[in-house]
Motif scaffolding. Sequence first.
Motif: not given
Lengths: 208, 208
Positions: B123-145
């Motif tokens: 749950a923690e891992h999944t939640r953190a990844l979703w937060e990262e996606f929403e926040a676009r704070t990493t290259p991975e999140a920005r590319f995913a978005k």
Amino acid sequence: MTEPAPVFASGVDHERLTSQLRFVLETDKLKRILRRNMLVDGSRRENDAEHSWHLALAARVFAEYAPQGTDIDRVVEMLVLHDIVEIDAGDTFIYDTQETGSQAERERAAADRIFALLPEDQAEHTRALWEEFEARTTPEARFAKAIDRLAPMLANWHTEGGTWVRHNVTRAQVADKVKIIAEGSEALGSYAAALIEDAERRGYLAAG
Amino acid sequence: MTEPAPVFASGVDHERLTSQLRFVLETDKLKRILRRNMLVDGSRRENDAEHSWHLALAARVFAEYAPQGTDIDRVVEMLVLHDIVEIDAGDTFIYDTQETGSQAERERAAADRIFALLPEDQAEHTRALWEEFEARTTPEARFAKAIDRLAPMLANWHTEGGTWVRHNVTRAQVADKVKIIAEGSEALGSYAAALIEDAERRGYLAAG
Ligand SMILES: [Ca+2]
């Protein structure tokens, strides 16, 4: 075939990007290939694209039940592309022996056409991963196949038999699929065996 | 909530597996959440599950357009789970400012409920990844978005405007989305800019 928009992006190899877009647009068709099984709530049949998504998610959730050293990223990559050949070959119902007979040939022809839309390096990589999945020669392929076999069992149990009841599938027939699950994951094989035993007890699955 | 079958698998932590099954069964509902955009052939609206599948595939096809060092496996993992909160929160049309206003709060509540179905570590891992996606704070999140924003543009172009025409979306509104794509991938941003310029020329998108 849907041709990509005739536009040029600056600083990008146009031919390569166009090939990639052609593949992405073509694979949209997977959303219209219907499987036999229903959604878990029984409301309608599942399509191949949403099925592939659910497997990619489930593979990660159940990752700890894969043999040690299994590369789950590769499992997910395989699952995302494992059904793309069905755009041409259609969904083959695994309990229909007439359909499964010609399945390999039809799917090979589909792979020849669809993966080849990609630039050559990506086409080769994708084709090799799909072949690996089909051949089940690696722990990744066996685990991916286990997840692929488990998902419709869950949907069938939760829709009071689903395709098992509609197509008079017997426990002996399902037992073959449980074996494939066990070959990919001991724990998930054990769960699948318990699930079909329970399904037979409830009459979701015919004995024999 | 769909309760997993009351069966025990030998040699498996029953409580943990039951939590995982509960999450997998619950997420089946994503297949019934409809988005505004249509399939590329215009035949019907797309659902969130098949959309997520298509993004997972596209992210790998377009991987070379991510900034060097971007971990595409993490991008795919993010994309597979990025819309799960919409099971409770619904799909928010990105051009509807009234909807987008309450979106963050509704999605946070959904994340609290749905990711918590998993065992705590997952749950923690999944939640953190979703937060990262929403926040676009990493290259991975920005590319995913970026991939998430590009896909409906392709569908709109290929359906002669799609949601742009139906909801009177202007080129200025779409330009904001192009900016988000460019922040994740220079090449895909350049392609998206060329695509909307072409769309305006064809009347798929209003000027202004
Ligand atoms: Ca990796």
